[in-house]
Design an enzyme around this catalytic site. Structure first.
Site, PDB file in Angstrom:
ATOM      1  N   GLU B 161      -7.152 -34.458  15.457  1.00 38.35           N
ATOM      2  CA  GLU B 161      -7.436 -33.167  14.629  1.00 38.35           C
ATOM      3  C   GLU B 161      -6.330 -32.426  13.998  1.00 38.35           C
ATOM      4  O   GLU B 161      -5.426 -32.959  14.525  1.00 38.35           O
ATOM      5  CB  GLU B 161      -8.735 -32.757  15.203  1.00 38.35           C
ATOM      6  CG  GLU B 161      -8.123 -32.081  16.500  1.00 38.35           C
ATOM      7  CD  GLU B 161      -6.605 -31.196  16.826  1.00 38.35           C
ATOM      8  OE1 GLU B 161      -6.043 -30.819  16.279  1.00 38.35           O
ATOM      9  OE2 GLU B 161      -5.963 -32.034  17.637  1.00 38.35           O
ATOM     10  N   GLU B 304      -3.489 -34.214  16.521  1.00 33.98           N
ATOM     11  CA  GLU B 304      -3.361 -35.163  15.784  1.00 33.98           C
ATOM     12  C   GLU B 304      -4.464 -36.122  16.267  1.00 33.98           C
ATOM     13  O   GLU B 304      -4.511 -37.262  16.270  1.00 33.98           O
ATOM     14  CB  GLU B 304      -2.415 -35.564  15.371  1.00 33.98           C
ATOM     15  CG  GLU B 304      -1.189 -34.153  14.765  1.00 33.98           C
ATOM     16  CD  GLU B 304       0.540 -34.603  14.374  1.00 33.98           C
ATOM     17  OE1 GLU B 304       0.559 -35.789  14.174  1.00 33.98           O
ATOM     18  OE2 GLU B 304       0.207 -33.759  13.780  1.00 33.98           O
TER      19      GLU B 304
END
Lengths: 336, 336
Positions: B161, B304
């Site tokens: 994310e 991430e």
């Protein structure tokens, strides 16, 4: 370590598109590797896992769940490529270097590095495991091997071992070097039962009382209550450090060998990279003694270097991040 | 899970040349993967890391060390291949799938999966972050995406994310779903200072008091105090499970999304594979709530999906060991 290369690596890391320090251990590894190699570029590294195999006279005391001939049989398995270490090393592109430093019986194979110091150790519960000269010879073999492999282009080492019974001398060496009781140094090895654990502890106490190793002299400890692969791996660590090559330390046996190396030459510590936390009870003690924090928690207890090679991708990642990530400026990303 | 495939995998593991169970988590992974896929052969798996990006109205409260436009800037960085997740995914041969599920502003790029539900959430300290319909839409996007990628041959998923401010809604969701105080759920995110931490905690308490999310209804919680990437990732987990694909869970935000997914459909839990333990304080709480034990301890706090992709080689190793290791019989090694 090369402090200018370390500062340069740290400066580059702070320009990359991530909050400063947010890659944690990967960033620490990048800085350490720059310091060890003197190169802040962290080029990809050819890797070798050195698996030292040897036998242990102390097996007579019934300290292992597996029979002694398994050491020799597993050496053949390593050479044939069928052991866990072979599978894991292939995955990561590393070479497995298998060394007979003291296996009982004759082993003939071109792919084997034959450096047999003696046909296994003596039973340390009855006499010294080996002479001081033999321990020194085993250490020298490790040093020389690191030198040879470094000369052939190996830039990252890992330690591995095979030796039925070898958690017993490892626990004995740890017990003496770290001044902990046998109970805190002894685990189940390949899977011994409760009665076997008691035998292992009693055997270690007996061997230490009989041989009186000098805790301030790691070579004396390795000779009296150690093993040939322990001494060889201690040498490998010293040789890697002398050649400015990082060395990834596997589980319990390897960490005890690294501890012995650091008692011989404390500067070697900066060249060590920890890998996993083994299930073997004494591993935590040995890691703590060296101030190393493991990166992997996989509940493994196999040895061979299996945990160390699983850390190779993390070490590659440290280099890849440093070389390949965009900077805040190049990517047009605002800073905090 | 396919129990017959799990038994078959366990039987095979016990025939391999190693003490039974000595590869620890790798063996557990092999059995779990066999159960999820129904295939005890554990063929190599094509992998995708799905990075969901969205913005957060709660940034108005000053809860992040980075400005909000960094979400959009980092999406461009992902698409250009310059972020940490790109470097780490390349190393392991995984595809990065970047999804705009709610980034503020317009993003035009063929490589981006555009599924914007809205232009970021509303400020949950003043109103609900989004409507229930929007949360459901975001979950459906995640489910559909898993379905599409599975159809294209992806066999292993990971969650990632990007969303400046997203540790705040994650901590709020965790606080409600696990009934822990904001203080135990809140960490420093990308690096906020002590005053910022206090603001974060106060903001979360205020948002929960204002919106009164129903702890027994995870969709209500995601809508009122969550985020679009959190809902999307919850959907991805549900979709992966529905397609019998394992999904590797990254750090704090991903784990909270997985927790929400498991509250919606508890059977999804068996499809989760943990990766690392993040430095973000609430991660330990969220992992414990799911009964997951991390395999990597790297002190990372980037998000991430960076921790999840670092676990890919461990998952590959589980399969490689099962397929490639010699058995006691084939290698002529004695058993214990």
């Amino acid at each position: 370590l090369d402090e200018e290369a370390m500062r340069e690596a740290a400066r580059r890391l702070d320009r990359l598109t991530k909050p400063p320090g947010s890659l944690g251990r990967l960033e620490e590894l990048a800085v350490q590797l720059a310091g060890i190699t003197g190169d802040a570029d962290l080029k990809p590294m050819a890797k070798a896992i050195v698996v030292m195999a040897a036998d242990h006279g102390v097996c007579e005391e019934g300290v292992s769940a597996f029979p002694q001939e398994v050491t020799r049989q597993m050496v053949h398995n390593f050479l044939a490529g069928g052991a866990a270490i072979n599978v894991l090393a292939r995955q990561t592109g590393a070479e497995v270097v298998c060394v007979d430093i003291g296996v009982k019986g004759e082993l003939e194979d071109d792919r084997l590095i034959s450096r047999k110091v003696r046909q296994g150790t003596a039973n340390m519960a009855r006499e010294a495991a080996m002479s001081r000269e033999e321990a020194e010879r085993a250490i020298e073999i490790g040093i020389e091997l690191a030198e040879i492999l470094a000369g052939k282009g190996i830039r990252l080492f890992a330690t591995g071992e095979m030796g039925i019974g070898n958690t017993t001398p490892s626990a004995a060496v740890l017990s003496v070097l770290s001044d902990v009781d046998a109970e805190d140094a002894v685990g189940r090895g390949t899977g011994i039962d409760d009665a076997g654990m008691k035998r292992k502890q009693a055997t270690i106490r007996k061997a230490i009382a009989l041989n009186v190793p000098d805790a301030s002299d790691a070579i004396d400890v390795l000779a009296k209550v150690g093993g040939l692969e322990l001494a060889g791996l201690a040498g490998l660590v010293l040789g890697a450090a002398a050649n400015r090559r990082p060395v990834v330390i596997d589980g319990f046996i390897s960490t005890v060998a690294a501890l012995a190396a650091c008692r011989i030459a404390p500067a070697a510590k900066e060249y060590l990279i920890p890998s996993h936390l083994s299930e073997e009870k004494g591993h935590r003690v040995a890691l703590k003694e060296l101030g190393l924090e493991p990166m992997l928690s996989l509940k493994m207890r196999l040895g061979e270097g299996s945990g160390a090679v699983l850390a190779f991708p993390l070490i590659d990642a440290a280099g890849n991040v440093l070389r390949e990530m965009a900077t805040f400026d190049s990517a047009g990303v605002s800073r905090g």
